[in-house]
Design a protein around this motif. Sequence first.
Motif, PDB file in Angstrom:
ATOM      1  N   THR A   1     -15.458   8.641  -7.942  1.00 15.09           N
ATOM      2  CA  THR A   1     -15.663   9.002  -9.589  1.00 15.09           C
ATOM      3  C   THR A   1     -15.078   7.535 -10.473  1.00 15.09           C
ATOM      4  N   ALA A   2     -14.609   8.127 -11.662  1.00  6.92           N
ATOM      5  CA  ALA A   2     -15.217   7.121 -12.925  1.00  6.92           C
ATOM      6  C   ALA A   2     -14.743   5.233 -12.624  1.00  6.92           C
ATOM      7  N   LEU A   3     -15.485   4.933 -13.076  1.00  9.04           N
ATOM      8  CA  LEU A   3     -14.454   3.062 -12.891  1.00  9.04           C
ATOM      9  C   LEU A   3     -13.212   3.274 -13.044  1.00  9.04           C
ATOM     10  N   HIS A   4     -12.675   3.797 -14.852  1.00 12.11           N
ATOM     11  CA  HIS A   4     -11.720   4.014 -15.130  1.00 12.11           C
ATOM     12  C   HIS A   4     -10.455   4.470 -14.292  1.00 12.11           C
TER      13      HIS A   4
ATOM     14  N   ARG B   1     -10.239   4.477 -11.241  1.00 12.39           N
ATOM     15  CA  ARG B   1     -10.639   3.931  -9.590  1.00 12.39           C
ATOM     16  C   ARG B   1      -9.860   1.964 -10.513  1.00 12.39           C
ATOM     17  N   ALA B   2     -10.008   1.643 -11.679  1.00 16.66           N
ATOM     18  CA  ALA B   2      -9.021   0.735 -12.532  1.00 16.66           C
ATOM     19  C   ALA B   2      -7.711   1.044 -12.293  1.00 16.66           C
ATOM     20  N   LEU B   3      -7.769   1.978 -13.188  1.00 21.45           N
ATOM     21  CA  LEU B   3      -6.474   2.555 -13.550  1.00 21.45           C
ATOM     22  C   LEU B   3      -5.123   2.382 -11.883  1.00 21.45           C
ATOM     23  N   VAL B   4      -5.805   3.424 -11.192  1.00 22.41           N
ATOM     24  CA  VAL B   4      -4.529   3.016  -9.527  1.00 22.41           C
ATOM     25  C   VAL B   4      -5.006   1.913  -9.024  1.00 22.41           C
ATOM     26  N   HIS B   5      -6.047   1.006  -8.858  1.00 21.73           N
ATOM     27  CA  HIS B   5      -5.838  -0.564  -8.609  1.00 21.73           C
ATOM     28  C   HIS B   5      -4.764  -1.670  -9.263  1.00 21.73           C
ATOM     29  N   CYS B   6      -4.735  -1.249 -10.225  1.00 25.88           N
ATOM     30  CA  CYS B   6      -3.970  -1.871 -11.100  1.00 25.88           C
ATOM     31  C   CYS B   6      -2.897  -1.880 -11.520  1.00 25.88           C
ATOM     32  N   TRP B   7      -2.181  -0.487 -11.081  1.00 30.22           N
ATOM     33  CA  TRP B   7      -1.360  -0.145 -10.552  1.00 30.22           C
ATOM     34  C   TRP B   7      -0.166  -0.692  -9.528  1.00 30.22           C
ATOM     35  N   LEU B   8      -1.593  -0.600  -8.594  1.00 33.90           N
ATOM     36  CA  LEU B   8      -1.226  -0.941  -6.808  1.00 33.90           C
ATOM     37  C   LEU B   8      -1.009  -3.022  -7.252  1.00 33.90           C
ATOM     38  N   LEU B   9      -1.589  -3.743  -7.616  1.00 36.74           N
ATOM     39  CA  LEU B   9      -1.485  -4.732  -8.037  1.00 36.74           C
ATOM     40  C   LEU B   9       0.191  -5.411  -9.479  1.00 36.74           C
ATOM     41  N   LEU B  10      -0.266  -4.109 -10.112  1.00 32.88           N
ATOM     42  CA  LEU B  10       1.457  -4.411 -11.302  1.00 32.88           C
ATOM     43  C   LEU B  10       2.094  -4.329  -9.861  1.00 32.88           C
ATOM     44  N   VAL B  11       2.545  -3.371  -9.185  1.00 30.72           N
ATOM     45  CA  VAL B  11       3.424  -2.929  -7.946  1.00 30.72           C
ATOM     46  C   VAL B  11       3.930  -4.177  -6.803  1.00 30.72           C
ATOM     47  N   LEU B  12       2.389  -4.771  -6.367  1.00 33.22           N
ATOM     48  CA  LEU B  12       2.338  -5.947  -6.130  1.00 33.22           C
ATOM     49  C   LEU B  12       3.183  -7.443  -6.283  1.00 33.22           C
ATOM     50  N   GLY B  13       2.210  -6.809  -7.233  1.00 34.89           N
ATOM     51  CA  GLY B  13       2.598  -8.680  -8.016  1.00 34.89           C
ATOM     52  C   GLY B  13       4.593  -8.767  -8.519  1.00 34.89           C
ATOM     53  N   ALA B  14       4.974  -7.562  -9.078  1.00 38.18           N
ATOM     54  CA  ALA B  14       6.305  -7.357  -9.201  1.00 38.18           C
ATOM     55  C   ALA B  14       7.042  -7.835  -7.978  1.00 38.18           C
ATOM     56  N   ILE B  15       6.771  -7.554  -6.552  1.00 36.77           N
ATOM     57  CA  ILE B  15       7.961  -7.574  -5.519  1.00 36.77           C
ATOM     58  C   ILE B  15       7.215  -9.116  -5.398  1.00 36.77           C
ATOM     59  N   ALA B  16       5.904  -9.918  -5.486  1.00 36.22           N
ATOM     60  CA  ALA B  16       5.710 -11.163  -4.826  1.00 36.22           C
ATOM     61  C   ALA B  16       6.743 -11.958  -6.077  1.00 36.22           C
ATOM     62  N   LEU B  17       6.841 -12.060  -7.737  1.00 36.55           N
ATOM     63  CA  LEU B  17       8.122 -12.460  -8.831  1.00 36.55           C
ATOM     64  C   LEU B  17       9.254 -12.275  -7.931  1.00 36.55           C
ATOM     65  N   ASN B  18       9.574 -11.111  -7.202  1.00 38.83           N
ATOM     66  CA  ASN B  18      11.090 -11.224  -6.437  1.00 38.83           C
ATOM     67  C   ASN B  18      11.446 -12.405  -5.741  1.00 38.83           C
ATOM     68  N   PHE B  19      10.570 -12.940  -4.874  1.00 36.06           N
ATOM     69  CA  PHE B  19      10.450 -13.901  -3.336  1.00 36.06           C
ATOM     70  C   PHE B  19      10.233 -15.007  -4.502  1.00 36.06           C
ATOM     71  N   ILE B  20       9.679 -15.382  -5.495  1.00 40.62           N
ATOM     72  CA  ILE B  20       9.405 -16.722  -6.080  1.00 40.62           C
ATOM     73  C   ILE B  20      10.244 -17.385  -6.648  1.00 40.62           C
TER      74      ILE B  20
END
Length: 82
Positions: free
Chosen positions: A58-61, A63-82
């Motif tokens: 699909t178009a890059l935008h 893919r980028a949207l869904v990958h950024c969502w994944l990074l946002l969720v994983l980043g939020a999880i990581a911040l809860n454990f710092i």
Amino acid sequence: MKIKASTWVWMVLLSLTLATILLGRQLGHGTVLVAAVLPLTLVKGHLVIDHFMGLRHTALHWRALVHCWLLLVLGAIALNFI
């Protein structure tokens, strides 16, 4: 007999899931476990997004949207454990 690409991806996903289970049993809980499991989860998410959701072609935008969502969720999880 030729094995389809989706079968290979599925086997990699199963292997990564097994690795996270084994890490969870070895490391228990806490920051070290999160630091070990989140990169595996990122790889699994990338495989699911690109292969099983079909966003590889699909178009890059999109893919980028869904990958950024994944990074946002994983980043939020990581911040809860710092």
